[in-house]
Design a protein around this motif. Structure first.
Motif, PDB file in Angstrom:
ATOM      1  N   ILE A 264       0.851  -1.183   0.000  1.00  0.00           N
ATOM      2  CA  ILE A 264       0.000   0.000   0.000  1.00  0.00           C
ATOM      3  C   ILE A 264       0.889   1.237   0.000  1.00  0.00           C
ATOM      4  N   SER A 265       0.482   2.283  -0.693  1.00  0.00           N
ATOM      5  CA  SER A 265       1.291   3.502  -0.801  1.00  0.00           C
ATOM      6  C   SER A 265       1.337   4.231   0.536  1.00  0.00           C
ATOM      7  N   PRO A 266       2.337   5.094   0.745  1.00  0.00           N
ATOM      8  CA  PRO A 266       2.463   5.812   2.028  1.00  0.00           C
ATOM      9  C   PRO A 266       1.212   6.593   2.413  1.00  0.00           C
ATOM     10  N   ASP A 267       0.510   7.162   1.415  1.00  0.00           N
ATOM     11  CA  ASP A 267      -0.695   7.929   1.714  1.00  0.00           C
ATOM     12  C   ASP A 267      -1.960   7.088   1.693  1.00  0.00           C
ATOM     13  N   GLY A 268      -1.832   5.805   1.404  1.00  0.00           N
ATOM     14  CA  GLY A 268      -2.970   4.901   1.406  1.00  0.00           C
ATOM     15  C   GLY A 268      -3.851   4.983   0.178  1.00  0.00           C
ATOM     16  N   ALA A 269      -3.463   5.794  -0.797  1.00  0.00           N
ATOM     17  CA  ALA A 269      -4.308   6.005  -1.971  1.00  0.00           C
ATOM     18  C   ALA A 269      -4.190   4.902  -3.008  1.00  0.00           C
ATOM     19  N   SER A 270      -3.139   4.096  -2.950  1.00  0.00           N
ATOM     20  CA  SER A 270      -2.909   3.085  -3.977  1.00  0.00           C
ATOM     21  C   SER A 270      -2.524   1.759  -3.337  1.00  0.00           C
ATOM     22  N   PRO A 305       7.166   8.046  -2.720  1.00  0.00           N
ATOM     23  CA  PRO A 305       6.458   8.918  -1.764  1.00  0.00           C
ATOM     24  C   PRO A 305       5.641  10.018  -2.420  1.00  0.00           C
ATOM     25  N   ASP A 306       5.994  10.389  -3.669  1.00  0.00           N
ATOM     26  CA  ASP A 306       5.241  11.449  -4.344  1.00  0.00           C
ATOM     27  C   ASP A 306       3.953  10.935  -4.974  1.00  0.00           C
ATOM     28  N   GLY A 307       3.670   9.641  -4.828  1.00  0.00           N
ATOM     29  CA  GLY A 307       2.435   9.084  -5.346  1.00  0.00           C
ATOM     30  C   GLY A 307       2.428   8.830  -6.834  1.00  0.00           C
ATOM     31  N   LYS A 308       3.573   8.939  -7.485  1.00  0.00           N
ATOM     32  CA  LYS A 308       3.632   8.789  -8.942  1.00  0.00           C
ATOM     33  C   LYS A 308       4.196   7.437  -9.361  1.00  0.00           C
ATOM     34  N   GLY A 309       3.696   6.380  -8.769  1.00  0.00           N
ATOM     35  CA  GLY A 309       4.112   5.057  -9.191  1.00  0.00           C
ATOM     36  C   GLY A 309       4.862   4.293  -8.132  1.00  0.00           C
ATOM     37  N   PHE A 310       5.579   3.267  -8.576  1.00  0.00           N
ATOM     38  CA  PHE A 310       6.257   2.368  -7.654  1.00  0.00           C
ATOM     39  C   PHE A 310       7.379   1.661  -8.396  1.00  0.00           C
ATOM     40  N   GLY A 311       8.177   0.912  -7.643  1.00  0.00           N
ATOM     41  CA  GLY A 311       9.242   0.108  -8.220  1.00  0.00           C
ATOM     42  C   GLY A 311       9.342  -1.216  -7.502  1.00  0.00           C
ATOM     43  N   PHE A 312      10.061  -2.158  -8.110  1.00  0.00           N
ATOM     44  CA  PHE A 312      10.289  -3.437  -7.452  1.00  0.00           C
ATOM     45  C   PHE A 312      11.489  -4.118  -8.098  1.00  0.00           C
ATOM     46  N   LEU A 313      12.064  -5.075  -7.383  1.00  0.00           N
ATOM     47  CA  LEU A 313      13.247  -5.804  -7.817  1.00  0.00           C
ATOM     48  C   LEU A 313      12.885  -7.256  -8.089  1.00  0.00           C
ATOM     49  N   VAL A 314      13.442  -7.806  -9.160  1.00  0.00           N
ATOM     50  CA  VAL A 314      13.171  -9.187  -9.545  1.00  0.00           C
ATOM     51  C   VAL A 314      14.488  -9.903  -9.821  1.00  0.00           C
ATOM     52  N   GLU A 339      16.581  -3.983  -0.598  1.00  0.00           N
ATOM     53  CA  GLU A 339      16.440  -2.720   0.129  1.00  0.00           C
ATOM     54  C   GLU A 339      16.214  -1.516  -0.793  1.00  0.00           C
ATOM     55  N   LEU A 340      15.233  -1.618  -1.658  1.00  0.00           N
ATOM     56  CA  LEU A 340      14.880  -0.519  -2.549  1.00  0.00           C
ATOM     57  C   LEU A 340      14.250   0.625  -1.760  1.00  0.00           C
ATOM     58  N   ALA A 341      14.663   1.867  -2.058  1.00  0.00           N
ATOM     59  CA  ALA A 341      14.103   3.053  -1.393  1.00  0.00           C
ATOM     60  C   ALA A 341      14.089   4.220  -2.371  1.00  0.00           C
ATOM     61  N   TYR A 342      13.135   5.130  -2.169  1.00  0.00           N
ATOM     62  CA  TYR A 342      13.009   6.334  -2.994  1.00  0.00           C
ATOM     63  C   TYR A 342      13.257   7.582  -2.161  1.00  0.00           C
ATOM     64  N   SER A 343      13.674   8.652  -2.841  1.00  0.00           N
ATOM     65  CA  SER A 343      13.761   9.961  -2.199  1.00  0.00           C
ATOM     66  C   SER A 343      12.352  10.492  -1.974  1.00  0.00           C
ATOM     67  N   LYS A 344      12.232  11.501  -1.130  1.00  0.00           N
ATOM     68  CA  LYS A 344      10.921  12.041  -0.774  1.00  0.00           C
ATOM     69  C   LYS A 344      10.162  12.555  -1.986  1.00  0.00           C
ATOM     70  N   ASP A 345      10.887  13.166  -2.945  1.00  0.00           N
ATOM     71  CA  ASP A 345      10.226  13.684  -4.140  1.00  0.00           C
ATOM     72  C   ASP A 345      10.012  12.618  -5.209  1.00  0.00           C
ATOM     73  N   GLY A 346      10.519  11.402  -4.962  1.00  0.00           N
ATOM     74  CA  GLY A 346      10.334  10.301  -5.888  1.00  0.00           C
ATOM     75  C   GLY A 346      11.222  10.338  -7.115  1.00  0.00           C
ATOM     76  N   ASN A 347      12.091  11.343  -7.215  1.00  0.00           N
ATOM     77  CA  ASN A 347      12.913  11.484  -8.419  1.00  0.00           C
ATOM     78  C   ASN A 347      14.181  10.631  -8.393  1.00  0.00           C
ATOM     79  N   SER A 348      14.563  10.135  -7.231  1.00  0.00           N
ATOM     80  CA  SER A 348      15.778   9.327  -7.118  1.00  0.00           C
ATOM     81  C   SER A 348      15.463   8.031  -6.387  1.00  0.00           C
ATOM     82  N   CYS A 349      16.265   7.012  -6.667  1.00  0.00           N
ATOM     83  CA  CYS A 349      16.062   5.728  -6.006  1.00  0.00           C
ATOM     84  C   CYS A 349      17.416   5.101  -5.696  1.00  0.00           C
ATOM     85  N   VAL A 350      17.403   4.201  -4.743  1.00  0.00           N
ATOM     86  CA  VAL A 350      18.609   3.477  -4.362  1.00  0.00           C
ATOM     87  C   VAL A 350      18.210   2.048  -3.999  1.00  0.00           C
TER      88      VAL A 350
END
Length: 452
Positions: A264-270, A305-314, A339-350
């Motif tokens: 579930i997304s951080p804001d619960g919308a997705s 976190p910006d609500g514009k999608g998601f990512g995952f590792l396979v 250990e996938l993580a996004y920046s607060k603005d969603g523009n960067s990932c690690v």
């Protein structure tokens, strides 16, 4: 129930730092501690080659800091027993201590304490009733409330702020508070072998919403407003969504042969999950189905976190791929990822990668920041972005030495902090100008603050 050894000790602490004796009516300071501070020295901790006239502290099997640095605890072994020291206060010694849990503000602590084989919950130094079994204690987000389960007379009951409420023959297997700590959601069953049920209730267990055959998996949004769970229906499965505020209003997803890896997304919308239908695997996001790629999901689906999608590792056949909603992919010949993580603005990932070099021992783990690899270490964990998204911090270990590393968005290391015996998860100040984390060096527990 898994058992560990137990506790006992003595400490020298900075008086008043954690508000243990705060004046009446004066609010505690719960902001990030922004100066390097020795929060405690473990008096009597036996060091290599040292000798003590009195009974030494043989071991400190567990310790932790709150995320602000204004709270800490440790367990000490002394004279064959164990005890907790919390914010400078030494608690009673017991033969065993389990599941020590700090409140979010670091000012409270709860743990299971054993005298021989008889457990009781100790909350802020006060002992509860002896129980047959106990579950892990959970504090509300504001640290005001504490809930745990206790088995008494062969039945499990909830204990809320010291009050017991009748329960069932089974213990809960998933649990969480809402944002203001006024409600909880949990999954249990009426009896052994019965289908799971999802319950949302107030802390008096008077206003309850129960959904039967629901809860083989349950997730709560980071803002603690919404709940998603997997529900059974005539041999099929679907995802249901509801809010803490209106738990009777339920959104039901389509039926599938199976559903797993619910997120579930951080804001619960997705919500997103993997579903199976007619032998095919599908990635379902807010009701939209797409084929799931070949391979196995590593970790969980991670929302931006910006609500514009998601990512995952396979992981698949000796390679690993990073997928993002929208169709972006990044395939790498790594042995492992995680250990996938996004920046607060969603523009960067690690995320973390591991690639073994033939003939080389160690130095196989690294962070991958926006597709660029950082330096390699024996171990890397907990990558996290600064609030402004400019930097990534993570803990690393090399040749037995532990330290914190900070890199830029190109994976270039901008600083590698000094080595410590133990290093705890780093946190950034709100303005991103400071990096703080707890460390242990010998008998000293230090809240370490570095300017960036």
């Amino acid at each position: 129930m898994k058992r560990i050894k137990a506790v006992a000790l003595a400490v020298v602490v900075l008086g008043g730092l954690f508000g243990c004796s705060k004046e009446r009516g004066k609010e505690k300071d719960l902001s990030l501690l922004t100066t390097t501070t020795v929060v405690a020295e473990i008096a009597g901790l036996q060091q290599a080659g040292s000798a003590w006239n009195s009974e030494p502290i043989r071991n400190v099997p567990q310790l932790d800091f709150s995320a602000t640095g204004r709270g800490y605890f440790y367990i000490a072994e002394q004279g064959g027993k164990f005890h907790v020291v919390h914010n400078g206060k030494t608690h009673t010694s017991y033969t065993n201590i389990l599941t020590p849990t700090l409140s979010p503000d670091g000012q409270r602590i709860a743990y299971q304490a054993y005298v021989d084989d008889k457990p009781r919950m100790v909350v802020d130094g006060r002992e509860g009733e002896v129980a047959e079994e106990l579950e892990i204690p959970v504090f509300s987000p504001d640290s005001r409330h504490l809930v745990y389960q206790a088995k008494m007379g062969g039945r499990w009951c909830f204990v809320v702020d010291g009050r017991s409420f009748p329960g069932n023959q089974t213990q809960h297997n998933q649990f969480g508070f809402n944002s203001d700590g006024s409600r909880i959601a949990y999954v249990d069953a009426m009896s052994e072998g019965a289908p799971p049920r999802l319950v949302v209730t107030d802390l008096d267990f008077k206003k309850q919403t129960v959904r039967e055959a629901t809860g083989s998996a349950m997730v709560i949004s980071d803002n603690r407003t919404r709940v998603a769970a997997i529900s059974d229906a005539g041999g099929k499965k679907r995802v249901v969504e509801l809010s803490f505020a209106q738990p009777d209003s339920v959104k039901e997803g389509p039926l599938y042969d199976n559903v797993r890896d619910l997120a579930i997304s951080p804001d619960g919308a997705s919500v997103a999950y993997i579903a199976e239908k007619g032998g095919a695997r599908l990635l379902v996001h807010n009701g939209v189905e797409k084929p799931f790629p070949a391979g196995e999901l590593v970790g969980s689906i991670t929302f931006r976190p910006d609500g514009k999608g998601f990512g995952f590792l396979v992981a698949s056949k000796g390679s690993c791929t990073f997928y993002q909603s929208g169709g972006q992919t990044e395939k790498r010949p790594y042995d492992e990822v995680g250990e996938l993580a996004y920046s607060k603005d969603g523009n960067s990932c690690v995320y973390l990668g591991r690639k073994v070099t033939p003939g080389q021992i160690g130095k196989s783990i690294f962070a991958v920041v926006n597709g660029k690899e950082t330096a390699r270490f024996d171990k890397v964990t907990g990558p996290t972005f600064s609030p402004d998204g400019r930097l990534v911090a993570y803990r690393a270990r090399q040749d037995g030495k532990r330290f914190v590393v900070v890199s830029d968005l190109n994976g270039k290391i901008v600083r590698q902090d000094p080595v410590h015996e133990m290093v705890f998860p780093p946190v950034f100040s709100n303005d991103g100008k400071l990096l703080a984390y707890g460390v242990k060096d010998g008998a000293k527990l230090v809240w370490n603050v570095e300017k960036l």
